[in-house]
Design an enzyme around this catalytic site. Sequence first.
Site, short mmCIF file in Angstrom:
data_model
loop_
_atom_site.label_atom_id
_atom_site.label_comp_id
_atom_site.label_asym_id
_atom_site.label_seq_id
_atom_site.Cartn_x
_atom_site.Cartn_y
_atom_site.Cartn_z
N ASP A 131 0.99 -1.38 -0.07
CA ASP A 131 0.19 0.06 -0.03
C ASP A 131 1.13 1.43 0.17
O ASP A 131 1.79 1.48 -0.89
CB ASP A 131 -0.84 0.07 1.24
CG ASP A 131 -1.92 1.09 1.24
OD1 ASP A 131 -2.82 0.78 0.34
OD2 ASP A 131 -1.82 2.13 1.94
N HIS A 187 -6.97 -7.09 -0.29
CA HIS A 187 -5.89 -5.86 -0.15
C HIS A 187 -4.74 -6.26 0.59
O HIS A 187 -3.72 -5.86 0.41
CB HIS A 187 -6.59 -4.65 -0.15
CG HIS A 187 -5.66 -3.21 -0.11
ND1 HIS A 187 -5.04 -2.89 -1.06
CD2 HIS A 187 -5.15 -2.48 0.99
CE1 HIS A 187 -4.11 -1.93 -0.91
NE2 HIS A 187 -4.23 -1.92 0.31
N TYR A 242 -2.24 11.46 2.48
CA TYR A 242 -2.88 11.68 1.30
C TYR A 242 -2.95 12.99 0.99
O TYR A 242 -3.04 13.57 -0.24
CB TYR A 242 -4.35 11.20 1.73
CG TYR A 242 -4.49 9.64 1.79
CD1 TYR A 242 -4.59 8.82 0.56
CD2 TYR A 242 -4.32 8.87 3.11
CE1 TYR A 242 -4.73 7.49 0.68
CE2 TYR A 242 -4.24 7.81 2.99
CZ TYR A 242 -4.54 7.05 2.07
OH TYR A 242 -4.45 5.50 2.16
#
Length: 344
Positions: free
Chosen positions: A159, A324, A270
């Site tokens: 990730d 994931h 982010y």
Amino acid sequence: MAKLLKLFTKWLIQWIFAVYYGLIVSFAILCDIIKCGPKTFFHRETRTSRPECMNDPALGTHGFLNLQTGIRIHYVAAGDEDKPLMLFLHGFPECWYSWRYQIKAFKSEYRVVSVDMRGYGESDCPVGMKNYSSRILTDDIRDIISELGYSSCVLVGHDWGGLIAWCVAMEYPELVDKLIINNVAHPDRLAKHIASHWSQFRKSWYIFLFQLPYLPELMLRAKDYSFLKGSFMGKSFGIRTPDMFTLTDLEAMKFSFSQQGAITGAVNYYRSALQTKPLRSKPIKCPTILIWGDKDGALEIEMTKGHDKYVDNFTLKIVEGASHWVQQDFPDKVNRIMSEFLKG
């Protein structure tokens, strides 16, 4: 002038979607407060010490590195120091503990080190989204390798940790002997796929929400970090092999996110991704493998295509049925793939 107009248009689109999703989440939060009551919604347990699972001697010993930038990084290490370094980088919303199965599997052959990334867990969480740019995060890994006393490593990322691992291999190729990425595409491939596929754009809605101040932190702290249970144990995105992620493991993740500044630090990855300049893409020369769980609810498997454009020596391995969280979901399969790649 055209460049300026393009930048303004991009900025405007980002904030339109940020406000749009912010209104939806604000309404959802209000409904949740009414439904469960303010006491339940705002409740958070006090976690002052690590849960026992994080102090398991089989996972190694805890330590701290003081980087030249003044940042203190928490890590867990196992294996002999005279063996090659294998460095693990976790993603969102995780911590060093996400690599527990790989630490145990590879500590006999490597000096395995799993870090809490900047802004996570017991590592420092500097204030301000500019402290989480891809350049700064990449340089952190360079400095970590040096502070550990090594000149190179096998670099393993998942990730967000995978995105930074891609960047390290591009910026500092001499530091990466082999690159192992779990469920995240090359940064350019990821950005292009989000921009050109509406289905992935919708799945990435939280990236825009996270540009807002305060609201993301409020959402992620709600009901004692209940979003973590949904992320790891929920039907849509959760780990598909229940025995591989228990309530004990969930408590480890909650401990990590309960540390001062950790929620904002994680969200700042982010914020910075959309508001700071990304690193320029460069060819990756080292042997690279991308391991992908085909039931990833966050990132579409189509973005695994086309990596030969970025990597000279590229291998793709699909783990059928994995989410994931592939390295936690099917650790035996992932460890076997990693071992074969390292020996090949």
